[in-house]
Design an enzyme around this catalytic site. Structure first.
Site, PDB file in Angstrom:
ATOM      1  N   CYS A  80     -18.998 -13.014  -6.354  1.00  0.00           N
ATOM      2  CA  CYS A  80     -19.370 -12.051  -5.315  1.00  0.00           C
ATOM      3  C   CYS A  80     -20.313 -11.025  -5.910  1.00  0.00           C
ATOM      4  CB  CYS A  80     -18.142 -11.366  -4.723  1.00  0.00           C
ATOM      5  SG  CYS A  80     -18.485 -10.743  -3.053  1.00  0.00           S
ATOM      6  N   CYS A 116     -20.269  -7.571  -4.717  1.00  0.00           N
ATOM      7  CA  CYS A 116     -19.892  -6.195  -4.361  1.00  0.00           C
ATOM      8  C   CYS A 116     -19.607  -5.276  -5.543  1.00  0.00           C
ATOM      9  CB  CYS A 116     -18.729  -6.185  -3.373  1.00  0.00           C
ATOM     10  SG  CYS A 116     -17.314  -7.163  -3.876  1.00  0.00           S
ATOM     11  N   CYS A 151     -21.157  -7.225  -0.302  1.00  0.00           N
ATOM     12  CA  CYS A 151     -21.004  -8.533  -0.953  1.00  0.00           C
ATOM     13  C   CYS A 151     -22.285  -9.362  -0.909  1.00  0.00           C
ATOM     14  CB  CYS A 151     -19.851  -9.305  -0.314  1.00  0.00           C
ATOM     15  SG  CYS A 151     -18.292  -8.386  -0.364  1.00  0.00           S
ATOM     16  N   LYS A 206     -11.046 -15.303   4.752  1.00  0.00           N
ATOM     17  CA  LYS A 206     -10.875 -14.003   4.111  1.00  0.00           C
ATOM     18  C   LYS A 206     -11.043 -12.936   5.182  1.00  0.00           C
ATOM     19  CE  LYS A 206     -12.550 -10.942   0.539  1.00  0.00           C
ATOM     20  NZ  LYS A 206     -13.397 -10.783  -0.643  1.00  0.00           N
ATOM     21  N   ARG A 257     -10.224  -2.505  -4.723  1.00  0.00           N
ATOM     22  CA  ARG A 257     -11.552  -1.881  -4.689  1.00  0.00           C
ATOM     23  C   ARG A 257     -11.626  -0.684  -5.620  1.00  0.00           C
ATOM     24  NH1 ARG A 257     -13.003  -2.552   1.754  1.00  0.00           N
ATOM     25  NH2 ARG A 257     -12.929  -4.831   1.713  1.00  0.00           N
ATOM     26  N   ARG A 264     -16.879  -4.034   5.902  1.00  0.00           N
ATOM     27  CA  ARG A 264     -17.186  -5.459   5.732  1.00  0.00           C
ATOM     28  C   ARG A 264     -16.935  -6.285   7.007  1.00  0.00           C
ATOM     29  NH1 ARG A 264     -17.892  -4.732   0.368  1.00  0.00           N
ATOM     30  NH2 ARG A 264     -16.171  -4.538  -1.100  1.00  0.00           N
ATOM     31  N   GLU A 321     -13.437 -21.870   9.986  1.00  0.00           N
ATOM     32  CA  GLU A 321     -14.065 -21.491   8.709  1.00  0.00           C
ATOM     33  C   GLU A 321     -13.691 -22.488   7.611  1.00  0.00           C
ATOM     34  OE1 GLU A 321     -16.160 -19.488   7.444  1.00  0.00           O
ATOM     35  OE2 GLU A 321     -16.357 -17.684   8.653  1.00  0.00           O
ATOM     36  N   LYS A 324      -6.618 -15.360   2.654  1.00  0.00           N
ATOM     37  CA  LYS A 324      -6.477 -14.067   1.993  1.00  0.00           C
ATOM     38  C   LYS A 324      -6.588 -12.944   3.014  1.00  0.00           C
ATOM     39  CE  LYS A 324      -8.940 -11.168  -1.192  1.00  0.00           C
ATOM     40  NZ  LYS A 324     -10.209 -10.903  -1.781  1.00  0.00           N
ATOM     41  N   SER A 355      -3.956  -7.152  -3.747  1.00  0.00           N
ATOM     42  CA  SER A 355      -3.608  -5.909  -4.442  1.00  0.00           C
ATOM     43  C   SER A 355      -2.692  -4.998  -3.627  1.00  0.00           C
ATOM     44  CB  SER A 355      -4.889  -5.167  -4.821  1.00  0.00           C
ATOM     45  OG  SER A 355      -5.686  -4.909  -3.672  1.00  0.00           O
ATOM     46  N   TYR A 405      -0.850 -10.911  -8.886  1.00  0.00           N
ATOM     47  CA  TYR A 405      -0.717 -10.007 -10.033  1.00  0.00           C
ATOM     48  C   TYR A 405       0.695 -10.098 -10.612  1.00  0.00           C
ATOM     49  CZ  TYR A 405      -4.987  -8.467  -7.843  1.00  0.00           C
ATOM     50  OH  TYR A 405      -6.246  -8.473  -7.303  1.00  0.00           O
TER      51      TYR A 405
HETATM   52  C1  PBG Z   1     -14.602  -9.343  -3.789  1.00  0.00           C
HETATM   53  C2  PBG Z   1     -13.121  -9.474  -3.747  1.00  0.00           C
HETATM   54  C3  PBG Z   1     -12.164  -8.602  -3.176  1.00  0.00           C
HETATM   55  C4  PBG Z   1     -10.917  -9.141  -3.494  1.00  0.00           C
HETATM   56  C5  PBG Z   1     -11.136 -10.321  -4.196  1.00  0.00           C
HETATM   57  N1  PBG Z   1     -12.500 -10.513  -4.325  1.00  0.00           N
HETATM   58  C6  PBG Z   1     -12.330  -7.306  -2.460  1.00  0.00           C
HETATM   59  C7  PBG Z   1     -13.026  -7.245  -1.165  1.00  0.00           C
HETATM   60  O1  PBG Z   1     -13.418  -8.247  -0.563  1.00  0.00           O
HETATM   61  O2  PBG Z   1     -13.231  -6.113  -0.716  1.00  0.00           O
HETATM   62  C8  PBG Z   1      -9.584  -8.536  -3.135  1.00  0.00           C
HETATM   63  C9  PBG Z   1      -8.455  -8.862  -4.059  1.00  0.00           C
HETATM   64  C10 PBG Z   1      -7.258  -7.988  -3.924  1.00  0.00           C
HETATM   65  O3  PBG Z   1      -7.182  -7.078  -3.069  1.00  0.00           O
HETATM   66  O4  PBG Z   1      -6.327  -8.198  -4.718  1.00  0.00           O
HETATM   67  N2  PBG Z   1     -15.254  -9.672  -2.607  1.00  0.00           N
HETATM   68 ZN    ZN Z   2     -17.400  -8.941  -2.418  1.00  0.00          ZN
END
Ligand code: PBG
Ligand code: ZN
Length: 324
Positions: free
Chosen positions: A120, A122, A130, A195, A205, A217, A233, A248, A274, A313
């Site tokens: 990615c 970002c 992104c 996602k 983030r 986003r 998708e 996700k 997260s 995690y």
């Molecule tokens: C990058 C990305 C993100 C996560 C994984 N890859 C953040 C987002 O899309 O803002 C999130 C992972 C997490 O929250 O543990 N695009």
């Molecule tokens: Zn991203």
């Protein structure tokens, strides 16, 4: 068969009986452990939004990956926190970029472990989106080349698998073509297919310093209200050459995991993100929840919903319990 002839409690009476009829079994084999790479040496800086997780320099990330491997965890997914950002996210596809260095270090130290990279822009763009930004609009097609370059540079550094998380249309096909063309047809793609535009990414983030500097986003990540669209998708990503489909976040989207598992005949991954981790950590710290039990229950639920693998995690902590 109804009560009193049938009594479901009969088969719950002892742990041995419960083991015999258990439908879902977790294993360290199910886990993919996310790790964050930063510059420097001997760095292990605690991430305040993710208690128990760290920013590791490349030397330490290899050591951490090795510990995970020794716990029976087959794979890590690497994220990078670069030293500098610019409009085109050039440090995402630099040969000496932070993820590229981390991949080399982990492959050097733990050659058998599967090293996956998050693809990615970002964390590398100064605007925090992104893809490429044109005014205030995210330019889909202009982003594809940079995403493909990022995936290719990860493969060149030795990544075993790439995982695009940007949600641009057509990126899986673009990445597949460029990997194939450059001699990396053996590198699989784990597509972040469904996602969602989720507030559960908040702690990540902060950890990756990847929050968008303007807007949000919503024009590329999915609306949390949609489930049929997730199947659509996923179907597109299968046709573009994905090897694994990801949903996700996981916990608020168990129905989506279940649907994608039923509709798609590829392995399904779920990202226990997260915010899901941070909620359990915070409640446990307050003494409101039994952390270990809630962790195992959550991971079991994600697997029961249909996930073949879980990015989490909790991977080392859960593996330790499963190995005990
Ligand atoms: C990058 C990305 C993100 C996560 C994984 N890859 C953040 C987002 O899309 O803002 C999130 C992972 C997490 O929250 O543990 N695009
Ligand atoms: Zn991203």
């Amino acid at each position: 068969m109804l009560f009193p002839d049938y009594r479901p409690r009969r088969m719950r009476a002892s742990e041995a009986l419960r083991r015999m009829i258990r439908e879902t079994e977790l294993s360290p084999d199910d886990f993919i452990y996310p790790l964050f790479a930063v510059g420097g040496r001997k760095v292990a800086e605690p991430i305040s939004s993710l208690p128990g997780q760290y920013h590791y320099s490349v030397d330490n990330i290899a050591a951490e990956a090795r510990k995970a491997w020794q716990l029976g965890i087959p794979a890590v997914i690497l994220f990078g926190v670069p030293d500098s950002k610019d409009p085109l996210g050039t440090r995402a596809y630099a040969k000496d970029g932070i993820v590229q260095q981390a991949v080399r270090a982990v492959k050097d130290r733990v050659p058998e472990m599967v090293v996956i990279t998050d693809v990615c822009l970002c964390a590398y763009t100064d605007h925090g989106h992104c893809g490429v930004v044109e005014g205030e609009v995210i330019d889909n097609d202009a982003s594809l080349d940079l995403l493909a370059r990022t995936a290719l540079s990860h493969a060149r550094a030795g990544a075993d698998m790439v995982a695009p998380s940007d949600m641009m249309d057509g990126r899986v096909g673009e990445i597949r073509d460029s990997l194939d063309e450059k001699g990396f047809s053996h590198v699989p793609i784990m597509a972040y297919s469904a996602k969602y535009c989720s507030a559960y990414y908040g702690p990540f983030r902060e950890a990756a310093d990847s929050a968008p500097r303007f807007g949000d986003r919503r024009t590329y990540q999915m609306d949390p209200a949609n489930a049929l669209e997730a199947v659509r998708e996923a179907t597109l990503d299968v046709e573009e050459g994905a090897d694994i489909i990801m949903v996700k976040p996981a916990l608020a989207y168990l129905d989506v995991i279940c649907r994608v598992r039923q509709e798609i005949d590829l392995p399904v991954a779920a990202y226990n993100v997260s915010g899901e981790y941070a909620m359990i950590k915070a409640a446990a710290k307050m003494g409101w929840l039994d952390e270990k039990r809630v962790m195992m229950e959550t991971l079991t639920a994600i697997k029961r919903a249909g996930a073949d693998m879980i990015l989490t995690y909790f991977a080392p902590a859960a593996a330790r319990i499963l190995n005990a």
